[in-house]
Design a protein around this motif. Structure first.
Motif, mmCIF file in Angstrom:
data_model
loop_
_atom_site.group_PDB
_atom_site.id
_atom_site.type_symbol
_atom_site.label_atom_id
_atom_site.label_comp_id
_atom_site.label_asym_id
_atom_site.label_seq_id
_atom_site.Cartn_x
_atom_site.Cartn_y
_atom_site.Cartn_z
ATOM 1 N N GLY A 1 -1.949 -0.737 -2.543
ATOM 2 C CA GLY A 1 -2.934 0.163 -3.124
ATOM 3 C C GLY A 1 -3.940 0.736 -2.147
ATOM 4 N N ARG B 1 -3.712 -5.584 -11.328
ATOM 5 C CA ARG B 1 -2.789 -6.235 -12.268
ATOM 6 C C ARG B 1 -2.641 -7.733 -12.009
ATOM 7 N NH1 ARG B 1 -0.221 -1.468 -10.822
ATOM 8 N NH2 ARG B 1 1.037 -2.566 -9.280
ATOM 9 N N GLN C 1 -11.175 -2.243 -7.205
ATOM 10 C CA GLN C 1 -10.902 -1.419 -8.379
ATOM 11 C C GLN C 1 -11.605 -0.068 -8.267
ATOM 12 O OE1 GLN C 1 -9.776 -4.702 -11.809
ATOM 13 N NE2 GLN C 1 -11.804 -3.796 -11.867
ATOM 14 N N GLU D 1 -9.261 2.968 -8.136
ATOM 15 C CA GLU D 1 -9.501 3.672 -9.401
ATOM 16 C C GLU D 1 -8.562 3.195 -10.510
ATOM 17 O OE1 GLU D 1 -9.242 7.827 -8.343
ATOM 18 O OE2 GLU D 1 -11.371 7.865 -7.811
ATOM 19 N N ARG D 2 -8.384 1.903 -10.559
ATOM 20 C CA ARG D 2 -7.596 1.270 -11.627
ATOM 21 C C ARG D 2 -7.865 -0.218 -11.603
ATOM 22 N NH1 ARG D 2 -3.460 -1.685 -9.652
ATOM 23 N NH2 ARG D 2 -2.514 -1.143 -7.646
ATOM 24 N N GLU D 3 -7.481 -0.885 -12.676
ATOM 25 C CA GLU D 3 -7.629 -2.331 -12.713
ATOM 26 C C GLU D 3 -6.535 -2.994 -11.892
ATOM 27 O OE1 GLU D 3 -7.804 -3.824 -16.664
ATOM 28 O OE2 GLU D 3 -9.700 -2.809 -17.136
#
Length: 265
Positions: free
Chosen positions: A101, A240, A232, A236-238
């Protein structure tokens, strides 16, 4: 022209009955995706070198379009300890999610490969998984240029109050003193000022005594919360995989843990 590198295997997917598509993080090219033709054949020069989270010497043929071609993968370390302990296994998945990421193909991101390798070695060796991951997380923030300010207020530069909670803003890249706390650009989190000092210590490449440090659980939880907030915000996302960290008890060495068999992600 071929490229040779040391590579960590982050993901593998079936491409055909005998071939795989692999995602690697290398010491020279950073993130790389390639097709490994015939990798599942026992007589292949790739066979045995592409296990999940393995470290291998690889040879890659870059392509102008489409996937690169992986022609060789010589196993250097399979990190068998990751399969003996669920906490280590989940930690490796978390590290892989951060690498995938926070980095891009073709950018070596200096320092990230060695940080990831050190984390996997620590996890596989049965060392404190929190410490192994904290060091990796701090180094990833540093290597990607997103290290928060730890020596003062991110707005005015004044020292942060010792022994008090401060507001930390991942997007602003640091914490605010009491005078500057009101105009946060987005919702932040509340942490102890000392947690930032701990973050700075983990990011220091010269720190060699981290595994001997006694860090209370309350600070471990707070430091994890800080890291998750930073990643995060950047991605720009949680995340997993973070929900699995710390859930599995660490069995005694030699005991059967029932850990899942290592395979494709």
């Amino acid at each position: 022209m071929t490229e040779t590198a040391r590579a960590l295997v982050l993901r593998t997917f079936d491409y055909s009955e005998t071939s795989l598509v692999v995602t690697l993080f290398t010491d020279r090219m950073g993130l790389a995706r390639a097709i490994a033709k015939g990798a599942k054949r026992p007589d292949s020069r790739l066979y045995g070198g592409l296990g999940l989270f393995s470290l291998s010497d690889v040879t890659i043929y870059p392509k102008k379009s489409g996937l690169d071609v992986l022609s060789e993968a010589d196993l250097l370390d399979g990190f068998p300890g990751l399969g003996d302990d669920l906490g280590a296994y989940f930690g490796a998945h978390y590290a892989a999610e951060l690498l995938l990421g926070l980095t891009v193909e073709g950018d070596p991101c200096p320092g990230a490969f060695e940080a990831a390798l050190a984390a996997l070695r620590g996890l596989a060796a049965g060392l404190d998984p929190d410490i192994a991951l904290f060091r990796f997380e701090a180094r990833m923030l540093f290597c990607t240029g997103h290290m928060p300010r730890t020596d003062g207020c991110v707005s005015c530069g004044k020292p942060l109050p010792r022994g008090k909670d401060v507001g930390f803003s991942p997007r602003s890249g640091g914490a605010f003193c009491e005078s500057c706390a009101a105009p946060w650009p987005e919702t932040g989190i509340t942490i102890r000022a000392g947690t930032l000092s701990l973050l700075s210590r983990f990011a220091d490449p010269a720190a060699t005594d981290l595994f001997r440090a006694r860090i209370p659980q309350v600070l471990r939880r707070e430091l994890r919360r800080l890291f998750v907030a930073c990643f995060q915000s950047l991605m720009e996302r949680e995340l997993r995989t973070v929900k699995f960290l710390g859930r599995a008890p660490r069995p005694a060495r030699g005991a059967s843990s029932g850990a899942p068999q290592r395979g494709t992600a």
